[in-house]
Design a protein around this motif. Structure first.
Motif, PDB file in Angstrom:
ATOM      1  N   UNK A 208       0.823  -1.214   0.000  1.00 32.68           N
ATOM      2  CA  UNK A 208       0.000   0.000   0.000  1.00 32.68           C
ATOM      3  C   UNK A 208       0.856   1.262   0.000  1.00 32.68           C
ATOM      4  N   UNK A 209       2.092   1.171  -0.450  1.00 29.43           N
ATOM      5  CA  UNK A 209       3.012   2.307  -0.432  1.00 29.43           C
ATOM      6  C   UNK A 209       2.530   3.461  -1.297  1.00 29.43           C
ATOM      7  N   UNK A 210       1.632   3.213  -2.229  1.00 27.61           N
ATOM      8  CA  UNK A 210       1.118   4.288  -3.083  1.00 27.61           C
ATOM      9  C   UNK A 210       0.622   5.458  -2.247  1.00 27.61           C
ATOM     10  N   UNK A 211       0.259   5.193  -1.010  1.00 23.08           N
ATOM     11  CA  UNK A 211      -0.304   6.241  -0.168  1.00 23.08           C
ATOM     12  C   UNK A 211       0.708   7.328   0.169  1.00 23.08           C
ATOM     13  N   UNK A 212       1.986   7.031   0.074  1.00 25.71           N
ATOM     14  CA  UNK A 212       3.000   8.039   0.402  1.00 25.71           C
ATOM     15  C   UNK A 212       3.038   9.142  -0.649  1.00 25.71           C
ATOM     16  N   UNK A 213       2.796   8.792  -1.889  1.00 23.47           N
ATOM     17  CA  UNK A 213       2.881   9.770  -2.956  1.00 23.47           C
ATOM     18  C   UNK A 213       1.544  10.289  -3.447  1.00 23.47           C
ATOM     19  N   UNK A 214       0.463   9.738  -2.947  1.00 20.15           N
ATOM     20  CA  UNK A 214      -0.865  10.144  -3.430  1.00 20.15           C
ATOM     21  C   UNK A 214      -1.806  10.329  -2.253  1.00 20.15           C
TER      22      UNK A 214
ATOM     23  N   UNK B 124       1.296  -4.006  13.996  1.00 19.44           N
ATOM     24  CA  UNK B 124       1.092  -5.063  13.005  1.00 19.44           C
ATOM     25  C   UNK B 124       0.642  -6.361  13.681  1.00 19.44           C
ATOM     26  N   UNK B 125       1.222  -6.680  14.823  1.00 23.22           N
ATOM     27  CA  UNK B 125       0.814  -7.883  15.553  1.00 23.22           C
ATOM     28  C   UNK B 125      -0.625  -7.766  16.030  1.00 23.22           C
ATOM     29  N   UNK B 126      -0.998  -6.593  16.495  1.00 21.46           N
ATOM     30  CA  UNK B 126      -2.404  -6.398  16.914  1.00 21.46           C
ATOM     31  C   UNK B 126      -3.356  -6.584  15.735  1.00 21.46           C
ATOM     32  N   UNK B 127      -2.977  -6.078  14.558  1.00 22.92           N
ATOM     33  CA  UNK B 127      -3.809  -6.287  13.365  1.00 22.92           C
ATOM     34  C   UNK B 127      -3.880  -7.774  13.019  1.00 22.92           C
ATOM     35  N   UNK B 128      -2.748  -8.450  13.080  1.00 19.24           N
ATOM     36  CA  UNK B 128      -2.725  -9.883  12.782  1.00 19.24           C
ATOM     37  C   UNK B 128      -3.618 -10.646  13.750  1.00 19.24           C
ATOM     38  N   UNK B 129      -3.579 -10.284  15.012  1.00 22.85           N
ATOM     39  CA  UNK B 129      -4.435 -10.942  16.009  1.00 22.85           C
ATOM     40  C   UNK B 129      -5.905 -10.619  15.794  1.00 22.85           C
ATOM     41  N   UNK B 130      -6.188  -9.329  15.575  1.00 21.88           N
ATOM     42  CA  UNK B 130      -7.574  -8.880  15.395  1.00 21.88           C
ATOM     43  C   UNK B 130      -8.250  -9.556  14.204  1.00 21.88           C
TER      44      UNK B 130
ATOM     45  N   UNK C 235       3.657  -3.305   6.400  1.00 24.33           N
ATOM     46  CA  UNK C 235       4.933  -2.611   6.519  1.00 24.33           C
ATOM     47  C   UNK C 235       4.909  -1.545   7.608  1.00 24.33           C
ATOM     48  N   UNK C 236       5.945  -1.540   8.444  1.00 25.52           N
ATOM     49  CA  UNK C 236       6.037  -0.590   9.545  1.00 25.52           C
ATOM     50  C   UNK C 236       6.074   0.856   9.109  1.00 25.52           C
ATOM     51  N   UNK C 237       6.758   1.157   8.023  1.00 20.97           N
ATOM     52  CA  UNK C 237       6.768   2.532   7.519  1.00 20.97           C
ATOM     53  C   UNK C 237       5.390   2.940   7.027  1.00 20.97           C
ATOM     54  N   UNK C 238       4.707   2.023   6.356  1.00 18.96           N
ATOM     55  CA  UNK C 238       3.367   2.339   5.860  1.00 18.96           C
ATOM     56  C   UNK C 238       2.388   2.561   7.009  1.00 18.96           C
ATOM     57  N   UNK C 239       2.603   1.888   8.122  1.00 21.94           N
ATOM     58  CA  UNK C 239       1.760   2.132   9.305  1.00 21.94           C
ATOM     59  C   UNK C 239       1.928   3.577   9.756  1.00 21.94           C
ATOM     60  N   UNK C 240       3.120   4.135   9.604  1.00 17.08           N
ATOM     61  CA  UNK C 240       3.330   5.557   9.910  1.00 17.08           C
ATOM     62  C   UNK C 240       2.707   6.457   8.856  1.00 17.08           C
ATOM     63  N   UNK C 241       2.952   6.153   7.567  1.00 17.77           N
ATOM     64  CA  UNK C 241       2.493   7.021   6.483  1.00 17.77           C
ATOM     65  C   UNK C 241       0.980   7.019   6.320  1.00 17.77           C
ATOM     66  N   UNK C 242       0.401   5.841   6.334  1.00 20.81           N
ATOM     67  CA  UNK C 242      -1.044   5.750   6.120  1.00 20.81           C
ATOM     68  C   UNK C 242      -1.616   4.523   6.837  1.00 20.81           C
ATOM     69  N   UNK C 243      -1.805   4.637   8.137  1.00 25.26           N
ATOM     70  CA  UNK C 243      -2.313   3.498   8.900  1.00 25.26           C
ATOM     71  C   UNK C 243      -3.680   3.027   8.411  1.00 25.26           C
ATOM     72  N   UNK C 244      -4.456   3.934   7.851  1.00 24.65           N
ATOM     73  CA  UNK C 244      -5.790   3.556   7.352  1.00 24.65           C
ATOM     74  C   UNK C 244      -5.688   2.506   6.246  1.00 24.65           C
ATOM     75  N   UNK C 245      -4.762   2.697   5.317  1.00 30.35           N
ATOM     76  CA  UNK C 245      -4.626   1.733   4.228  1.00 30.35           C
ATOM     77  C   UNK C 245      -4.106   0.389   4.722  1.00 30.35           C
ATOM     78  N   UNK C 246      -3.169   0.412   5.653  1.00 28.32           N
ATOM     79  CA  UNK C 246      -2.676  -0.850   6.213  1.00 28.32           C
ATOM     80  C   UNK C 246      -3.824  -1.555   6.926  1.00 28.32           C
ATOM     81  N   UNK C 247      -4.652  -0.779   7.620  1.00 19.31           N
ATOM     82  CA  UNK C 247      -5.798  -1.351   8.323  1.00 19.31           C
ATOM     83  C   UNK C 247      -6.829  -1.916   7.333  1.00 19.31           C
TER      84      UNK C 247
END
Length: 107
Positions: free
Chosen positions: A17-23, A95-101, A51-63
């Motif tokens: 979901x890295x596209x979120x950094x540039x868009x 990320x672990x919380x998401x994996x568990x959830x 990805x841990x960086x993507x959780x910083x950039x756009x947690x919504x998309x990772x979620x």
């Protein structure tokens, strides 16, 4: 296309979901797009990275990626694309919380 290619063998598609950094615009059909991506990953025996960086950039998309992987039973990887030792566990707690959830299976 990368998930279906055998040109370079790999097990994990890093930062899907890295596209979120540039868009700033996110398509209305993002849930369907992420589900389709996870179907292709599952079919090809690949994992998608939370990805841990993507959780910083756009947690919504990772979620949004997490339930797509859950729905299709696609494997996930946590922080597998760290470029520096200090980044190996970046946001791994989230990320672990998401994996568990979402009851995600780890690669």
């Amino acid at each position: 296309m990368a998930l279906e290619s055998s040109f370079v063998p790999f097990k994990v598609l890093a930062h899907p979901v890295r596209m979120s950094k540039g868009a700033s615009w996110i398509p209305e059909e993002i849930n369907e797009m992420l589900t389709d991506l996870s179907v292709v990953a599952k079919k090809n025996g690949k994992a998608l990275e939370l990805n841990g960086n993507d959780i910083d950039y756009n947690p919504r998309l990772v979620r949004l990626l997490a339930p797509a992987c859950s729905k299709t039973r696609c494997l996930v990887s946590l922080g597998s694309d760290a470029h520096y030792p200090k980044d190996v566990f970046r946001n791994v707690d989230i990320a672990i919380r998401l994996a568990d959830e979402f009851k995600l299976e780890l690669a």
